[in-house]
Scaffold this motif. Structure first.
Motif, PDB file in Angstrom:
ATOM      1  N   GLN A   6      46.106 -29.203  79.216  1.00 43.74           N
ATOM      2  CA  GLN A   6      45.134 -30.148  78.686  1.00 43.74           C
ATOM      3  C   GLN A   6      43.903 -30.179  79.559  1.00 43.74           C
ATOM      4  O   GLN A   6      43.965 -29.878  80.757  1.00 43.74           O
ATOM      5  N   CYS A  23      43.309 -28.958  74.197  1.00 42.50           N
ATOM      6  CA  CYS A  23      44.695 -28.600  74.485  1.00 42.50           C
ATOM      7  C   CYS A  23      44.896 -27.143  74.084  1.00 42.50           C
ATOM      8  O   CYS A  23      44.561 -26.754  72.964  1.00 42.50           O
ATOM      9  N   TRP A  35      50.621 -34.420  69.336  1.00 47.77           N
ATOM     10  CA  TRP A  35      49.927 -35.309  70.253  1.00 47.77           C
ATOM     11  C   TRP A  35      50.714 -36.610  70.312  1.00 47.77           C
ATOM     12  O   TRP A  35      51.027 -37.208  69.270  1.00 47.77           O
ATOM     13  N   TYR A  36      51.039 -37.010  71.540  1.00 51.53           N
ATOM     14  CA  TYR A  36      51.675 -38.293  71.791  1.00 51.53           C
ATOM     15  C   TYR A  36      50.681 -39.173  72.547  1.00 51.53           C
ATOM     16  O   TYR A  36      49.854 -38.685  73.320  1.00 51.53           O
ATOM     17  N   VAL A  37      50.810 -40.495  72.354  1.00 53.73           N
ATOM     18  CA  VAL A  37      49.944 -41.452  73.039  1.00 53.73           C
ATOM     19  C   VAL A  37      50.821 -42.461  73.779  1.00 53.73           C
ATOM     20  O   VAL A  37      51.889 -42.848  73.293  1.00 53.73           O
ATOM     21  N   LYS A  49      51.147 -34.558  64.283  1.00 51.25           N
ATOM     22  CA  LYS A  49      51.844 -33.297  64.493  1.00 51.25           C
ATOM     23  C   LYS A  49      51.355 -32.248  63.503  1.00 51.25           C
ATOM     24  O   LYS A  49      50.745 -32.579  62.479  1.00 51.25           O
ATOM     25  N   ALA A  64      43.830 -33.180  64.548  1.00 48.27           N
ATOM     26  CA  ALA A  64      43.972 -31.971  65.361  1.00 48.27           C
ATOM     27  C   ALA A  64      44.411 -30.852  64.434  1.00 48.27           C
ATOM     28  O   ALA A  64      45.249 -31.070  63.557  1.00 48.27           O
ATOM     29  N   HIS A  74      43.254 -29.054  69.637  1.00 56.61           N
ATOM     30  CA  HIS A  74      42.357 -30.049  70.214  1.00 56.61           C
ATOM     31  C   HIS A  74      42.385 -31.352  69.422  1.00 56.61           C
ATOM     32  O   HIS A  74      42.339 -31.341  68.185  1.00 56.61           O
ATOM     33  N   LEU A  75      42.395 -32.456  70.122  1.00 53.05           N
ATOM     34  CA  LEU A  75      42.419 -33.782  69.502  1.00 53.05           C
ATOM     35  C   LEU A  75      40.992 -34.294  69.353  1.00 53.05           C
ATOM     36  O   LEU A  75      40.215 -34.220  70.309  1.00 53.05           O
ATOM     37  N   TYR A  88      46.877 -39.666  76.643  1.00 54.41           N
ATOM     38  CA  TYR A  88      47.182 -38.790  75.517  1.00 54.41           C
ATOM     39  C   TYR A  88      47.838 -37.502  76.038  1.00 54.41           C
ATOM     40  O   TYR A  88      47.333 -36.866  76.965  1.00 54.41           O
ATOM     41  N   CYS A  90      49.464 -33.735  74.947  1.00 58.24           N
ATOM     42  CA  CYS A  90      49.675 -32.649  74.012  1.00 58.24           C
ATOM     43  C   CYS A  90      51.052 -32.044  74.310  1.00 58.24           C
ATOM     44  O   CYS A  90      51.466 -31.981  75.486  1.00 58.24           O
TER      45      CYS A  90
END
Lengths: 112, 116
Positions: A6, A23, A35-37, A49, A64, A74-75, A88, A90
């Protein structure tokens, strides 16, 4: 082995600014990408996802796109809010049972 | 459905002591995962259960670590003879059998271990 990289952080933005968190990944085969937050004091939450190339994941204004040719995910968000301040992550899953490989995380701070 | 529950939320222990953490997955979730997250890093995979069978263990899971899921429901993670390097957030996650693992899963809030 699998790996996720990242962009270096932290990222500080003003409210309503455009967000990009880069990412890139290394994996064999065709991994799923996530992507998780993580909000302060809370656990990881799945943000979005994509399970195959060219898929676009989206949720809560975040997007993304799974780019196999550039091995990237990329987010982006067009207009961030103070409530988006979080870490955040990835991640990719390259196994049938869902083992995740995470990037190091990017801290996002949004100021009013 | 109350989500994935982890207990305790915080644990402070002296070096050399044993600690045990518990994870209660979402009911009927047959897959259960443990991860470890150190400060400023992303979570790292430790181990995976399908029902009561432990199907993969990371090399991060040294001989001092043991995980069980005796009846395919809750799971425990025990660390023996704790070291300062064990200080981290230990995360548990679960997913249901009908959902492909590639779709992601639900994490608990974690147990933060501090070894002094």
């Amino acid at each position: 082995g699998n790996s996720v990289t990242q962009m270096e952080g932290p990222v500080t933005l003003s409210e309503e600014a455009f967000l990009t968190i880069n990412c890139t990944y290394t994996a064999t085969g065709y991994p799923s990408l996530f992507w998780y937050v993580q909000y302060p004091g809370e656990g990881l939450q799945l943000l979005l996802k994509a399970t195959k190339a060219d898929d676009k994941g989206s949720n809560k204004g975040f997007e993304a796109t799974y780019r196999k040719e550039t091995t990237s995910f990329h987010l982006e968000k067009g207009s961030v809010q103070v409530s988006d301040s979080a870490v955040y992550f990835c991640a990719l899953s390259g196994t049938s049972y869902g083992k995740l490989t995470f990037g190091q995380g990017t801290i996002l701070t949004v100021h009013p | 459905d109350t989500g994935v529950s982890q207990d305790p939320r915080h644990k402070i222990t002296k070096r050399g002591q044993n600690v045990t953490f518990r994870c209660d997955p979402i009911s009927e979730h047959n897959r259960l995962y443990w991860y470890r997250q150190t400060l400023g890093q992303g979570p790292e995979f430790l181990t995976y259960f399908q029902n009561e069978a432990q199907l993969e263990k990371s090399r991060l899971l040294s001989d001092r670590f043991s995980a069980e899921r005796p009846k395919g429901s809750f799971s425990t993670l025990e660390i023996q003879r704790t070291e300062q390097g064990d200080s981290a957030m230990y995360l548990c996650a679960s997913s249901e059998p009908r959902t492909p693992a590639s779709y992601g899963y639900t994490f608990g809030s974690g147990t933060r271990l501090t070894v002094v």
